[in-house]
Design a protein around this motif. Sequence first.
Motif, mmCIF file in Angstrom:
data_model
loop_
_atom_site.group_PDB
_atom_site.id
_atom_site.type_symbol
_atom_site.label_atom_id
_atom_site.label_comp_id
_atom_site.label_asym_id
_atom_site.label_seq_id
_atom_site.Cartn_x
_atom_site.Cartn_y
_atom_site.Cartn_z
ATOM 1 N N ILE A 108 16.840 36.965 12.833
ATOM 2 C CA ILE A 108 17.722 35.789 12.234
ATOM 3 C C ILE A 108 18.671 35.825 12.790
ATOM 4 O O ILE A 108 19.302 36.330 12.975
ATOM 5 C CB ILE A 108 17.558 37.173 10.621
ATOM 6 C CG1 ILE A 108 18.119 37.934 10.417
ATOM 7 C CG2 ILE A 108 16.571 36.838 10.435
ATOM 8 C CD1 ILE A 108 18.495 38.326 9.186
ATOM 9 N N PRO A 109 19.347 34.436 12.338
ATOM 10 C CA PRO A 109 20.801 34.893 12.595
ATOM 11 C C PRO A 109 21.713 34.662 11.600
ATOM 12 O O PRO A 109 21.584 34.954 10.675
ATOM 13 C CB PRO A 109 20.677 32.753 13.173
ATOM 14 C CG PRO A 109 19.866 32.431 11.887
ATOM 15 C CD PRO A 109 19.127 33.439 11.612
ATOM 16 N N THR A 110 23.118 35.361 12.414
ATOM 17 C CA THR A 110 23.701 35.986 11.346
ATOM 18 C C THR A 110 25.070 35.204 12.198
ATOM 19 O O THR A 110 26.082 35.822 12.643
ATOM 20 C CB THR A 110 24.171 37.364 11.229
ATOM 21 O OG1 THR A 110 24.188 38.384 12.472
ATOM 22 C CG2 THR A 110 22.908 37.889 10.810
ATOM 23 N N GLY A 111 25.797 34.628 11.701
ATOM 24 C CA GLY A 111 26.737 33.570 12.564
ATOM 25 C C GLY A 111 27.263 33.682 13.886
ATOM 26 O O GLY A 111 25.551 32.643 13.834
ATOM 27 N N ILE A 208 11.422 29.282 14.675
ATOM 28 C CA ILE A 208 10.863 29.683 13.303
ATOM 29 C C ILE A 208 11.670 28.997 12.667
ATOM 30 O O ILE A 208 12.786 29.339 12.234
ATOM 31 C CB ILE A 208 10.460 31.137 12.408
ATOM 32 C CG1 ILE A 208 9.920 32.288 13.467
ATOM 33 C CG2 ILE A 208 10.036 31.025 10.877
ATOM 34 C CD1 ILE A 208 9.833 33.412 12.856
ATOM 35 N N TYR A 209 10.841 28.069 11.363
ATOM 36 C CA TYR A 209 11.876 26.813 10.615
ATOM 37 C C TYR A 209 11.204 27.064 9.209
ATOM 38 O O TYR A 209 10.049 27.357 8.720
ATOM 39 C CB TYR A 209 11.117 25.359 11.129
ATOM 40 C CG TYR A 209 11.339 25.227 12.517
ATOM 41 C CD1 TYR A 209 12.891 24.480 12.942
ATOM 42 C CD2 TYR A 209 10.788 25.523 13.402
ATOM 43 C CE1 TYR A 209 13.367 24.415 14.211
ATOM 44 C CE2 TYR A 209 10.864 25.562 14.589
ATOM 45 C CZ TYR A 209 11.841 24.681 15.388
ATOM 46 O OH TYR A 209 12.672 24.607 16.302
ATOM 47 N N ASP A 210 12.251 26.716 8.370
ATOM 48 C CA ASP A 210 11.767 26.522 6.818
ATOM 49 C C ASP A 210 11.866 25.544 6.339
ATOM 50 O O ASP A 210 10.736 24.289 7.339
ATOM 51 C CB ASP A 210 12.926 26.999 6.076
ATOM 52 C CG ASP A 210 14.240 26.432 5.857
ATOM 53 O OD1 ASP A 210 14.326 24.851 6.813
ATOM 54 O OD2 ASP A 210 15.220 26.561 5.556
ATOM 55 N N TYR A 211 11.186 24.972 5.028
ATOM 56 C CA TYR A 211 10.934 23.505 4.993
ATOM 57 C C TYR A 211 11.466 22.738 4.973
ATOM 58 O O TYR A 211 11.084 21.353 5.014
ATOM 59 C CB TYR A 211 10.094 24.036 3.226
ATOM 60 C CG TYR A 211 11.486 24.151 2.127
ATOM 61 C CD1 TYR A 211 12.688 23.049 1.630
ATOM 62 C CD2 TYR A 211 12.188 25.123 2.073
ATOM 63 C CE1 TYR A 211 13.440 23.507 0.861
ATOM 64 C CE2 TYR A 211 13.270 25.722 1.205
ATOM 65 C CZ TYR A 211 13.957 24.202 0.834
ATOM 66 O OH TYR A 211 15.297 24.748 -0.027
ATOM 67 N N ASN A 212 12.903 22.693 5.702
ATOM 68 C CA ASN A 212 13.767 21.408 5.425
ATOM 69 C C ASN A 212 13.594 21.396 6.991
ATOM 70 O O ASN A 212 14.456 20.830 7.796
ATOM 71 C CB ASN A 212 14.994 22.102 4.757
ATOM 72 C CG ASN A 212 15.635 22.049 3.430
ATOM 73 O OD1 ASN A 212 14.005 20.881 3.247
ATOM 74 N ND2 ASN A 212 15.905 22.721 3.305
ATOM 75 N N ASP A 213 13.004 21.905 7.995
ATOM 76 C CA ASP A 213 12.302 21.842 9.164
ATOM 77 C C ASP A 213 13.542 22.930 9.443
ATOM 78 O O ASP A 213 14.453 21.934 11.097
ATOM 79 C CB ASP A 213 12.307 21.101 9.633
ATOM 80 C CG ASP A 213 10.657 20.672 9.367
ATOM 81 O OD1 ASP A 213 10.372 21.732 9.345
ATOM 82 O OD2 ASP A 213 9.856 19.975 8.854
ATOM 83 N N ASN A 214 14.908 23.620 8.906
ATOM 84 C CA ASN A 214 15.841 24.418 9.551
ATOM 85 C C ASN A 214 15.304 25.439 10.738
ATOM 86 O O ASN A 214 14.543 25.902 9.485
ATOM 87 C CB ASN A 214 17.280 24.472 8.542
ATOM 88 C CG ASN A 214 17.321 22.770 8.463
ATOM 89 O OD1 ASN A 214 17.514 22.351 8.978
ATOM 90 N ND2 ASN A 214 17.933 22.837 7.137
ATOM 91 N N VAL A 215 16.295 26.167 11.399
ATOM 92 C CA VAL A 215 15.649 27.372 12.365
ATOM 93 C C VAL A 215 16.286 28.210 11.719
ATOM 94 O O VAL A 215 17.642 28.796 10.787
ATOM 95 C CB VAL A 215 15.874 26.962 13.338
ATOM 96 C CG1 VAL A 215 17.995 27.150 13.789
ATOM 97 C CG2 VAL A 215 15.249 28.493 14.024
ATOM 98 N N ILE A 216 15.338 28.698 10.808
ATOM 99 C CA ILE A 216 16.063 30.232 10.088
ATOM 100 C C ILE A 216 15.872 31.658 10.846
ATOM 101 O O ILE A 216 16.627 32.897 10.466
ATOM 102 C CB ILE A 216 15.495 29.869 9.193
ATOM 103 C CG1 ILE A 216 13.463 29.788 9.804
ATOM 104 C CG2 ILE A 216 16.183 29.309 7.746
ATOM 105 C CD1 ILE A 216 12.782 30.190 7.866
ATOM 106 N N ALA A 217 15.100 31.582 12.186
ATOM 107 C CA ALA A 217 14.925 32.629 12.199
ATOM 108 C C ALA A 217 13.780 32.814 14.032
ATOM 109 O O ALA A 217 13.634 31.799 14.244
ATOM 110 C CB ALA A 217 13.798 33.226 11.666
#
Length: 261
Positions: A108-111, A208-217
């Motif tokens: 996962i991204p952290t900054g 990996i993307y979320d429901y907003n199609d933003n990369v989250i992991a």
Amino acid sequence: IKEYINKMIKSLNKAIEILELLKKNPSGCSLLQIYTTLGIPKSTAYGLLQTLLSKMYILKDENSLYKLGPALIFLGKVAASQNKLQDIAYPILKNLTSEIKVDSFLMIPTGYKGCVLERFDGEQSIKIIERFGNEFFLHCGATRKAILAHKSKSFIDEYIKNVIQDKRNKITLTAEELEKSLEKIRKEGVAISYGEYAKGTIGVGAPIYDYNDNVIASIGINLLESNELTDKKLEEYKKIIKEKAEEISKSMGSSNNRTKK
């Protein structure tokens, strides 16, 4: 320095105690209630409350009562999202390692960095790298690059300015080299790296993307170079990782209709 650190830790603990107290009293607490209940000086309580107010972790109503603030809602949403992500990814990572016998990771991204949220060891585990909680800059290794490549243009521009051009990294590369590699990752939908953590290793990662199609992991694997690890085999691994990442994304609500930001 030690004395300063201890003082900061005590302040942090007291701030947490304030939040816990307000959680137990949803109707709110006065300044008097807070510093008497927690047994701290009035000035200390007031200073901590002002800091929490400035970040909207708490609010102060018309009756001068302090209550939990909206900033905590967003923190909770992020935490809930990561828990859901971990629950979804766990069996997929486990099956991935079982299937191809190599180390697998959930990142996962952290900054400007990427952090290992979950890990499974393969039969030839590369134990010198990528422990749980490890943080490295996002351009270091395929699993992190898979995240960076699919961040917004504004984020990447800031990253180049604050990390690459500011030389806050051990891997020497230019902004042009990074942008070229990120463009390749975007085109292929999967990243690959060679020896960026340890000599003789290869990394493969996909976003990996979320429901907003933003990369989250991202999900990825680390491999040891060998005669058996042919280009054909690497292509097979890239396909598998990409499919696993898409499976997780779909479960997170992604529509796969992504556009460049």
